[in-house]
Design an enzyme around this catalytic site. Sequence first.
Site, PDB file in Angstrom:
ATOM      1  N   SER A  42       9.906  -3.173  21.943  1.00 37.33           N
ATOM      2  CA  SER A  42       8.677  -2.368  22.017  1.00 37.33           C
ATOM      3  C   SER A  42       8.934  -1.079  22.786  1.00 37.33           C
ATOM      4  O   SER A  42       8.020  -0.322  23.085  1.00 37.33           O
ATOM      5  CB  SER A  42       7.539  -3.162  22.670  1.00 37.33           C
ATOM      6  N   HIS A  79     -31.417  14.995   5.629  1.00 40.05           N
ATOM      7  CA  HIS A  79     -30.912  14.775   4.249  1.00 40.05           C
ATOM      8  C   HIS A  79     -30.141  15.993   3.733  1.00 40.05           C
ATOM      9  O   HIS A  79     -30.087  16.222   2.528  1.00 40.05           O
ATOM     10  CB  HIS A  79     -32.045  14.465   3.272  1.00 40.05           C
ATOM     11  N   SER A  88      -3.956  29.093   2.421  1.00 41.93           N
ATOM     12  CA  SER A  88      -3.478  28.277   1.305  1.00 41.93           C
ATOM     13  C   SER A  88      -2.176  28.874   0.796  1.00 41.93           C
ATOM     14  O   SER A  88      -1.983  30.094   0.824  1.00 41.93           O
ATOM     15  CB  SER A  88      -4.528  28.280   0.194  1.00 41.93           C
ATOM     16  N   LYS A 139      -7.893  32.287   0.789  1.00 44.53           N
ATOM     17  CA  LYS A 139      -8.393  31.133   1.534  1.00 44.53           C
ATOM     18  C   LYS A 139      -8.192  31.236   3.045  1.00 44.53           C
ATOM     19  O   LYS A 139      -7.180  31.706   3.526  1.00 44.53           O
ATOM     20  CB  LYS A 139      -7.709  29.840   1.055  1.00 44.53           C
ATOM     21  N   ASN A 145      -8.990  28.240   5.707  1.00 43.49           N
ATOM     22  CA  ASN A 145      -9.522  26.871   5.724  1.00 43.49           C
ATOM     23  C   ASN A 145      -9.761  26.348   7.143  1.00 43.49           C
ATOM     24  O   ASN A 145      -8.964  26.610   8.042  1.00 43.49           O
ATOM     25  CB  ASN A 145      -8.544  25.946   5.001  1.00 43.49           C
ATOM     26  N   GLU A 159     -11.268  19.580   9.478  1.00 42.43           N
ATOM     27  CA  GLU A 159     -10.962  18.573   8.445  1.00 42.43           C
ATOM     28  C   GLU A 159     -10.053  17.476   8.994  1.00 42.43           C
ATOM     29  O   GLU A 159     -10.269  16.288   8.762  1.00 42.43           O
ATOM     30  CB  GLU A 159     -10.277  19.240   7.254  1.00 42.43           C
ATOM     31  N   GLN A 176       1.968  -7.808  22.100  1.00 42.34           N
ATOM     32  CA  GLN A 176       2.811  -6.618  22.270  1.00 42.34           C
ATOM     33  C   GLN A 176       2.405  -5.510  21.289  1.00 42.34           C
ATOM     34  O   GLN A 176       2.625  -4.337  21.549  1.00 42.34           O
ATOM     35  CB  GLN A 176       4.273  -7.012  22.049  1.00 42.34           C
TER      36      GLN A 176
END
Length: 479
Positions: A31, A164, A285, A291, A293, A298, A330
């Site tokens: 581990s 809504h 992009s 673009k 973004n 996101e 573990q």
Amino acid sequence: MKKKKKNQKKKLWGSRFSKPTHELVESFTESLSVDSQLALFDIAGSRAHVKMLGKCKILSQKEAKTLLGGLDKVEKDFLSGKWKPNPKLEDIHMNIETYLTKLVGEVGGKVHSARSRNDQVATATRLFLRHEVVSIILLIERVQSVLVKLAESYYGVVFSGYTHLQQAQPILFSHHLLAYVSMLDRDKSRFEDILERTDVLPLGAGAMAGTSLPIDREYVAKLLKFSKVSENSMDTVADRDDLIETASACAILGMHFSRMSEELVLWTSSEFNYIELDESFCTGSSIMPQKMNPDVAELTRGKTGRLYGNLMTLLTIMKGLPLAYNRDMQEDKGPIMDSIATVKAILEIFEQMMQGLKVNHDEVHLKLNDFALATDLAEYLVKKGMPFRQAHGVIGGLVSSTLLERKQLRDLTSADLKQASKLFGKEAKDLLSFRTSVEGKASLGGTSPKEVKKMISVWKKRLSKNKGKYNGKCLSGKK
Ligand code: ARG
């Protein structure tokens, strides 16, 4: 054969075995790849343990001193990178003991007197957890401060409120921001609860039954800044509630940021165009040159999925495990460390990104829909004595006839209003303004400028009062 024996001898538990561990087992059971993050906390736990062993005369003063010096050196070599833990030795705890013994000789083996890896792991993990929870709380406060500052700088700006995802009622943009400040405050209190409940020392529970050696657990608790000592040795080594609660608090916090992210994604779209994010927090992009973004938002939405998954992983690992320790446990470290790192990364980036948020006032104003004022007209009639249900019906009819005529509510004349209900007086026309609507929402917790102003100053006070509250509250990994 000789070589095999040597391989096993290196292992702290190797003497009972005549065959070497299969290499697949070594890599399957290790581990270290996750728990080396616990190194400094494990060393801190060992230091307190050794001091206690010395105080209780389980170790001589000389032995305790040698071990403490050795632990200092282990820490130093770990931090400088001079010593690299070896995955063949399973985990960070075995590695530290092995290296300590290499440094100080046979006496190194005495560090594990009156201790098992089970209570040792529970202690190191808890120290790590408390340290990280404090960092998360401080980061939450920083994001809250940024949101409150933003609320202050946009004070007075009318925004569209939704239910809504349909325009519902006008609100102040600051009110919307402060909604997130409230959510984050509940997140913070969940992490504070965790600090409260984890203020209990696990060390001293041994493998599961306690120890026959004359230890002083209260002394260890004091050294490690715990105010209580666990009360049942079996529960102590079998318990992972602290991790599950933390993963749960992380998942809820992620959900809040995911909702905020969804709004950022919507509001930055050209369809809304309500806000702009600083360019340095957006990406482009590879094919569409136009673009820009909102990837941070996101990805936050996406990473929230991981936070939920980690909580599920932990709950599922623990489900059905007989008391006390089982090796399944573990598997707890990967998910909790991932949740903590993810939440910290979200908080850090939002603290920076939200500072650069800009509201496109004109665009918001242009898109505010008059029909969002319908409730104000209904409440006007209620103030004049009409039962609310009836008022709802009157205004519903008015909305529908206005829509049929392809008009807006603001196009209605006093005479139109009067026709809908004779309770409408001349001043009713003044209600058809977004600002008046917002100003009217003076109920406690409402969006009126007066209420919002009060809440901005309440939050500022609360946030400044907390400064320094966590200094020295938990032991950090370092000495
Ligand atoms: N790395 C292990 C863990 O994190 C250590 C505990 C092993 N204990 C044992 N009894 N084999 O759970």
